[in-house]
Design a protein around this motif. Structure first.
Motif, PDB file in Angstrom:
ATOM      1  N   PRO A   1       0.804  -1.224   0.000  1.00 55.69           N
ATOM      2  CA  PRO A   1       0.000   0.000   0.000  1.00 55.69           C
ATOM      3  C   PRO A   1       0.840   1.278   0.000  1.00 55.69           C
ATOM      4  CG  PRO A   1      -0.021  -0.971   2.165  1.00 55.69           C
ATOM      5  CD  PRO A   1       0.688  -1.952   1.253  1.00 55.69           C
ATOM      6  N   CYS A   2       2.151   1.136   0.117  1.00 56.04           N
ATOM      7  CA  CYS A   2       3.034   2.301   0.120  1.00 56.04           C
ATOM      8  C   CYS A   2       3.845   2.411  -1.171  1.00 56.04           C
ATOM      9  CB  CYS A   2       3.972   2.241   1.319  1.00 56.04           C
ATOM     10  SG  CYS A   2       3.111   2.241   2.889  1.00 56.04           S
ATOM     11  N   ALA A   3       3.640   1.496  -2.100  1.00 58.71           N
ATOM     12  CA  ALA A   3       4.412   1.494  -3.343  1.00 58.71           C
ATOM     13  C   ALA A   3       3.910   2.575  -4.291  1.00 58.71           C
ATOM     14  CB  ALA A   3       4.333   0.132  -4.015  1.00 58.71           C
ATOM     15  N   THR A   4       4.830   3.386  -4.761  1.00 63.10           N
ATOM     16  CA  THR A   4       4.505   4.385  -5.773  1.00 63.10           C
ATOM     17  C   THR A   4       5.134   3.947  -7.091  1.00 63.10           C
ATOM     18  OG1 THR A   4       6.433   5.709  -5.163  1.00 63.10           O
ATOM     19  CG2 THR A   4       4.332   6.300  -4.138  1.00 63.10           C
ATOM     20  N   LEU A   5       4.583   4.419  -8.176  1.00 62.54           N
ATOM     21  CA  LEU A   5       5.100   4.098  -9.499  1.00 62.54           C
ATOM     22  C   LEU A   5       5.883   5.298 -10.023  1.00 62.54           C
ATOM     23  CD1 LEU A   5       1.860   2.448 -10.913  1.00 62.54           C
ATOM     24  CD2 LEU A   5       3.887   1.306  -9.992  1.00 62.54           C
ATOM     25  N   SER A   6       7.045   5.048 -10.591  1.00 60.39           N
ATOM     26  CA  SER A   6       7.922   6.139 -11.008  1.00 60.39           C
ATOM     27  C   SER A   6       7.318   7.002 -12.118  1.00 60.39           C
ATOM     28  CB  SER A   6       9.281   5.592 -11.452  1.00 60.39           C
ATOM     29  OG  SER A   6       9.120   4.727 -12.554  1.00 60.39           O
ATOM     30  N   ASP A   7       6.427   6.447 -12.913  1.00 65.16           N
ATOM     31  CA  ASP A   7       5.837   7.224 -13.998  1.00 65.16           C
ATOM     32  C   ASP A   7       4.482   7.830 -13.627  1.00 65.16           C
ATOM     33  OD1 ASP A   7       4.604   4.747 -13.899  1.00 65.16           O
ATOM     34  OD2 ASP A   7       4.383   4.580 -16.080  1.00 65.16           O
ATOM     35  N   HIS A   8       4.176   7.862 -12.334  1.00 65.35           N
ATOM     36  CA  HIS A   8       2.925   8.451 -11.855  1.00 65.35           C
ATOM     37  C   HIS A   8       3.235   9.695 -11.031  1.00 65.35           C
ATOM     38  CE1 HIS A   8      -0.192   5.104 -12.450  1.00 65.35           C
ATOM     39  NE2 HIS A   8       0.838   4.858 -13.239  1.00 65.35           N
ATOM     40  N   GLU A   9       2.231  10.569 -10.916  1.00 67.06           N
ATOM     41  CA  GLU A   9       2.364  11.788 -10.118  1.00 67.06           C
ATOM     42  C   GLU A   9       1.408  11.704  -8.934  1.00 67.06           C
ATOM     43  OE1 GLU A   9       2.240  16.623 -10.663  1.00 67.06           O
ATOM     44  OE2 GLU A   9       1.817  15.332 -12.377  1.00 67.06           O
ATOM     45  N   TYR A  10       1.893  12.095  -7.767  1.00 67.26           N
ATOM     46  CA  TYR A  10       1.119  11.983  -6.536  1.00 67.26           C
ATOM     47  C   TYR A  10       1.046  13.333  -5.844  1.00 67.26           C
ATOM     48  CZ  TYR A  10       1.990   7.039  -7.303  1.00 67.26           C
ATOM     49  OH  TYR A  10       2.051   5.781  -7.861  1.00 67.26           O
ATOM     50  N   ILE A  11      -0.072  13.549  -5.142  1.00 69.88           N
ATOM     51  CA  ILE A  11      -0.251  14.730  -4.301  1.00 69.88           C
ATOM     52  C   ILE A  11      -0.491  14.234  -2.885  1.00 69.88           C
ATOM     53  CG2 ILE A  11      -1.874  16.584  -3.719  1.00 69.88           C
ATOM     54  CD1 ILE A  11      -2.215  17.160  -6.616  1.00 69.88           C
ATOM     55  N   GLU A  12       0.142  14.878  -1.915  1.00 73.26           N
ATOM     56  CA  GLU A  12      -0.074  14.522  -0.512  1.00 73.26           C
ATOM     57  C   GLU A  12      -1.394  15.103  -0.031  1.00 73.26           C
ATOM     58  OE1 GLU A  12       1.901  15.108   3.905  1.00 73.26           O
ATOM     59  OE2 GLU A  12       2.969  15.833   2.158  1.00 73.26           O
ATOM     60  N   LEU A  13      -2.112  14.317   0.782  1.00 69.93           N
ATOM     61  CA  LEU A  13      -3.350  14.777   1.409  1.00 69.93           C
ATOM     62  C   LEU A  13      -3.007  15.268   2.813  1.00 69.93           C
ATOM     63  CD1 LEU A  13      -5.631  11.824   0.279  1.00 69.93           C
ATOM     64  CD2 LEU A  13      -5.385  14.075  -0.795  1.00 69.93           C
ATOM     65  N   SER A  14      -3.489  16.434   3.171  1.00 69.21           N
ATOM     66  CA  SER A  14      -3.118  17.050   4.440  1.00 69.21           C
ATOM     67  C   SER A  14      -4.360  17.312   5.292  1.00 69.21           C
ATOM     68  CB  SER A  14      -2.398  18.376   4.158  1.00 69.21           C
ATOM     69  OG  SER A  14      -2.037  19.019   5.351  1.00 69.21           O
ATOM     70  N   GLY A  15      -4.343  16.792   6.528  1.00 65.97           N
ATOM     71  CA  GLY A  15      -5.447  16.982   7.454  1.00 65.97           C
ATOM     72  C   GLY A  15      -6.545  15.949   7.245  1.00 65.97           C
ATOM     73  N   GLY A  16      -7.497  15.915   8.160  1.00 65.50           N
ATOM     74  CA  GLY A  16      -8.644  15.026   8.034  1.00 65.50           C
ATOM     75  C   GLY A  16      -8.315  13.556   8.134  1.00 65.50           C
ATOM     76  N   PRO A  17      -9.253  12.708   7.737  1.00 60.46           N
ATOM     77  CA  PRO A  17      -9.102  11.273   7.936  1.00 60.46           C
ATOM     78  C   PRO A  17      -8.061  10.610   7.033  1.00 60.46           C
ATOM     79  CG  PRO A  17     -11.117  11.720   6.744  1.00 60.46           C
ATOM     80  CD  PRO A  17     -10.555  13.043   7.185  1.00 60.46           C
ATOM     81  N   LEU A  18      -7.639  11.269   5.964  1.00 58.43           N
ATOM     82  CA  LEU A  18      -6.660  10.680   5.043  1.00 58.43           C
ATOM     83  C   LEU A  18      -5.305  11.376   5.122  1.00 58.43           C
ATOM     84  CD1 LEU A  18      -9.064  10.264   1.988  1.00 58.43           C
ATOM     85  CD2 LEU A  18      -8.438   8.545   3.694  1.00 58.43           C
ATOM     86  N   ASP A  19      -5.070  12.099   6.203  1.00 59.62           N
ATOM     87  CA  ASP A  19      -3.843  12.871   6.393  1.00 59.62           C
ATOM     88  C   ASP A  19      -2.601  12.026   6.142  1.00 59.62           C
ATOM     89  OD1 ASP A  19      -2.368  15.215   7.215  1.00 59.62           O
ATOM     90  OD2 ASP A  19      -1.917  14.160   9.080  1.00 59.62           O
ATOM     91  N   GLY A  20      -1.706  12.557   5.325  1.00 58.67           N
ATOM     92  CA  GLY A  20      -0.433  11.909   5.056  1.00 58.67           C
ATOM     93  C   GLY A  20      -0.451  10.919   3.909  1.00 58.67           C
ATOM     94  N   GLN A  21      -1.620  10.546   3.424  1.00 59.19           N
ATOM     95  CA  GLN A  21      -1.676   9.615   2.299  1.00 59.19           C
ATOM     96  C   GLN A  21      -1.363  10.352   1.001  1.00 59.19           C
ATOM     97  OE1 GLN A  21      -4.909   6.825   2.016  1.00 59.19           O
ATOM     98  NE2 GLN A  21      -5.265   6.885   4.229  1.00 59.19           N
ATOM     99  N   LEU A  22      -0.965   9.579   0.004  1.00 57.43           N
ATOM    100  CA  LEU A  22      -0.689  10.123  -1.320  1.00 57.43           C
ATOM    101  C   LEU A  22      -1.838   9.767  -2.258  1.00 57.43           C
ATOM    102  CD1 LEU A  22       3.059   9.101  -1.686  1.00 57.43           C
ATOM    103  CD2 LEU A  22       2.133  11.308  -0.954  1.00 57.43           C
ATOM    104  N   LEU A  23      -2.226  10.712  -3.098  1.00 56.23           N
ATOM    105  CA  LEU A  23      -3.277  10.482  -4.077  1.00 56.23           C
ATOM    106  C   LEU A  23      -2.652  10.504  -5.467  1.00 56.23           C
ATOM    107  CD1 LEU A  23      -6.329  10.204  -4.715  1.00 56.23           C
ATOM    108  CD2 LEU A  23      -6.354  12.697  -4.941  1.00 56.23           C
TER     109      LEU A  23
END
Length: 90
Positions: A19-41
């Motif tokens: 669940p922590c694996a990111t893909l090198s050819d993808h772009e992610y934004i960090e979620l800040s605050g609330g129930p999903l704080d710290g997750q990447l979208l």
């Protein structure tokens, strides 16, 4: 010494993958605050308009119970991230 943990990717890991694996050819934004704080979208493939609009993301920890949604979006001063929690919606 504290152990460094990688952020969880929103929606990942349900199929048994890391669940922590990111893909090198993808772009992610960090979620800040609330129930999903710290997750990447993963925002790969979103248009600029879609990225500026934000999203309602399903969460098990909403004020409306499991399956409720948390609203996340960019701020005026930082339109390309991180996205901040705007509140819960049914």
């Amino acid at each position: 010494m504290t152990e460094h943990t990688r952020p969880r990717v929103y929606g990942a890991g349900h199929d048994g993958t890391d669940p922590c694996a990111t893909l090198s050819d993808h772009e992610y934004i960090e979620l800040s605050g609330g129930p999903l704080d710290g997750q990447l979208l993963d925002v790969t493939g979103l248009t600029d308009d879609e990225r500026l609009a934000g999203a309602y993301l399903i969460t098990p920890h909403s004020a409306y119970g499991p399956g409720g949604r948390a609203s996340y979006g960019p701020t005026f001063s930082r339109p390309w991230g991180p996205w901040v929690w705007e509140g819960d919606v049914p």
